[in-house]
Design an enzyme around this catalytic site. Structure first.
Site, mmCIF file in Angstrom:
data_model
loop_
_atom_site.group_PDB
_atom_site.id
_atom_site.type_symbol
_atom_site.label_atom_id
_atom_site.label_comp_id
_atom_site.label_asym_id
_atom_site.label_seq_id
_atom_site.Cartn_x
_atom_site.Cartn_y
_atom_site.Cartn_z
ATOM 1 N N SER A 65 -23.174 -8.645 16.782
ATOM 2 C CA SER A 65 -23.133 -8.826 18.103
ATOM 3 C C SER A 65 -25.235 -8.176 18.453
ATOM 4 C CB SER A 65 -22.262 -7.452 18.286
ATOM 5 O OG SER A 65 -20.890 -8.266 18.461
ATOM 6 N N ASN A 88 -14.185 -0.655 8.537
ATOM 7 C CA ASN A 88 -16.060 -0.129 8.409
ATOM 8 C C ASN A 88 -16.481 0.342 10.320
ATOM 9 O OD1 ASN A 88 -17.602 -2.293 11.264
ATOM 10 N ND2 ASN A 88 -15.931 -3.481 10.435
ATOM 11 N N GLY A 91 -21.477 0.246 14.026
ATOM 12 C CA GLY A 91 -21.721 0.918 15.542
ATOM 13 C C GLY A 91 -22.860 0.362 16.378
ATOM 14 N N CYS A 147 -14.960 -4.062 20.310
ATOM 15 C CA CYS A 147 -14.985 -3.682 19.002
ATOM 16 C C CYS A 147 -14.129 -2.590 19.713
ATOM 17 C CB CYS A 147 -17.120 -3.171 19.237
ATOM 18 S SG CYS A 147 -16.882 -1.860 17.265
ATOM 19 N N GLY A 260 -8.943 -13.087 11.373
ATOM 20 C CA GLY A 260 -8.342 -11.976 11.128
ATOM 21 C C GLY A 260 -7.353 -12.081 9.633
ATOM 22 N N GLY A 261 -8.712 -12.243 8.559
ATOM 23 C CA GLY A 261 -7.299 -12.532 7.096
ATOM 24 C C GLY A 261 -7.527 -13.413 6.764
HETATM 25 O O1 RRO Z 1 -20.672 -3.002 14.505
HETATM 26 C C1 RRO Z 1 -19.553 -2.415 14.568
HETATM 27 O O2 RRO Z 1 -19.077 -1.379 13.891
HETATM 28 C C2 RRO Z 1 -18.538 -3.647 14.921
HETATM 29 C C3 RRO Z 1 -18.572 -4.479 15.888
HETATM 30 BR BR1 RRO Z 1 -19.765 -4.688 16.682
HETATM 31 C C4 RRO Z 1 -17.156 -5.343 16.218
HETATM 32 O O3 RRO Z 1 -16.971 -5.701 17.033
HETATM 33 N N1 RRO Z 1 -16.266 -5.166 15.644
HETATM 34 C C5 RRO Z 1 -16.074 -3.983 14.004
HETATM 35 O O4 RRO Z 1 -14.683 -3.596 13.733
HETATM 36 N N2 RRO Z 1 -17.566 -3.452 13.944
#
Ligand code: RRO
Length: 322
Positions: A65, A88, A91, A147, A260-261
């Site tokens: 992203s 995760n 950020g 996110c 997803g998975g």
């Molecule tokens: O970068 C992230 O921490 C993150 C993003 Br952009 C997202 O869309 N989904 C995610 O689980 N982590």
């Protein structure tokens, strides 16, 4: 383009005429050689890794992203392994949309469509990042309104149907290329959000982003991630994602991309039967490597042969007839 299409040379149903099996998949005008797509956030941060994934056989690629400005993300630890997946909280680390042009340039010559995943803090800012992403060469966009642990962006936008519609409208006002919208499962009614995106003019829906999650170190009673809250991905969330795709399929008429998975061809077929026209693969790359794209394509192809079907399209949404 049709690297994984095959022909049955002896077919009795057609009196001996050969039958071609099509793995090619069209999503909102984008031609994919097969229905496997690299999910956002995994290996999508440099031109080199994008090329590697394309060569490995992905039908399309979604970048990490990207936002208007560079962002360093959260402090470590940002990822923790759990039973059935990863949690995760990276950020949204990224070099900013302008800087990414160099990475896209490095992918010149590959036929695989590149979708820029983008995020922003308002509908207007989304349209600015969207315009720049197309300028630097993206073949399409995936709007990250999902996110699970970002402030004033991501799911904070994606939980509100009016905001989702406004973001998509603003982007579609500026951009002609296909626009996917990636949704969060962390809502009461995901189909409502999908409908809002469709109303705004979205060309396809991606479902789902990670599930809001947390891990605590028991001995020290300390949240492990620096951000404390993160997003769970991997096999543990697959049934949630399949349910989301199934619910969205009946609510919209634009294509759906499942995420997803997904770890093998069976998982991929399950998503297609639930209503997805293509699937995104993310966390499984950490354990299986980029060869997973070819493995899944080959598996889908064998499934079609076994079922005496000719195209991926024939499986899409079949679970709804039961
Ligand atoms: O970068 C992230 O921490 C993150 C993003 Br952009 C997202 O869309 N989904 C995610 O689980 N982590």
């Amino acid at each position: 383009m049709c690297a994984y299409n095959i022909t049955w040379s002896k077919n009795f149903r057609t009196g001996g005429l050969p039958i071609t099996i099509h793995l090619t998949t069209e999503i909102a005008g984008l031609e994919l050689a097969n229905p496997t797509i690299l999910a956002a956030g995994i290996l999508g941060i440099s031109g080199l890794t994008l090329k590697r994934v394309a060569k490995a056989g992905a039908g399309a690629i979604v970048t990490k992203s990207l936002g208007l400005k560079p962002r360093s993300g959260y402090k470590n630890p940002t990822v923790v392994q759990v039973d059935g997946g990863l949690v995760n909280a990276m950020g949204l680390p990224n070099p900013g949309i302008e800087h990414f042009s160099q990475e896209i340039k490095e992918t010149k010559g590959i036929a695989t469509p590149i979708i820029a995943s983008i995020y922003a803090f308002s509908p207007k800012e989304f349209s600015i990042v969207a315009e720049k992403a197309i300028e630097i060469g993206a073949d399409g966009l995936e709007l990250n309104v999902s996110c699970p642990h970002a402030h004033k962006t991501g799911a904070e936008i994606g939980q509100d149907p009016r905001l989702v519609e406004a973001v998509v409208k603003e982007v579609k006002r500026i951009v002609e290329k296909p626009v996917f919208v990636k949704l969060t499962p962390n809502v009461a009614d995901i189909a409502r959000l999908a409908k809002a995106a469709e109303m705004g003019g979205a060309d396809a829906i991606t479902a789902i982003n990670t599930v809001k999650a947390m891990v605590i170190d028991v001995e020290t009673a300390t949240p492990i991630l620096h951000n404390k809250i993160g997003g769970l991905s991997g096999p543990a969330i697959k049934p949630i994602a399949v349910r989301c795709v199934y619910e969205i399929y009946s609510a919209i008429s634009i294509p759906l991309i499942g995420c997803g998975g997904i770890c093998n061809w069976r998982d991929a077929v399950e998503f297609l039967e639930a209503g997805a026209s293509a699937v995104q693969i993310g966390t499984a790359i950490a354990t299986k490597g980029p060869r997973i794209f070819k493995q899944i394509s080959e598996g889908i192809k064998s499934f079609l042969v076994k079922k005496k079907l000719r195209s991926v399209r024939e499986i899409v949404g079949t679970a709804h007839k039961k």
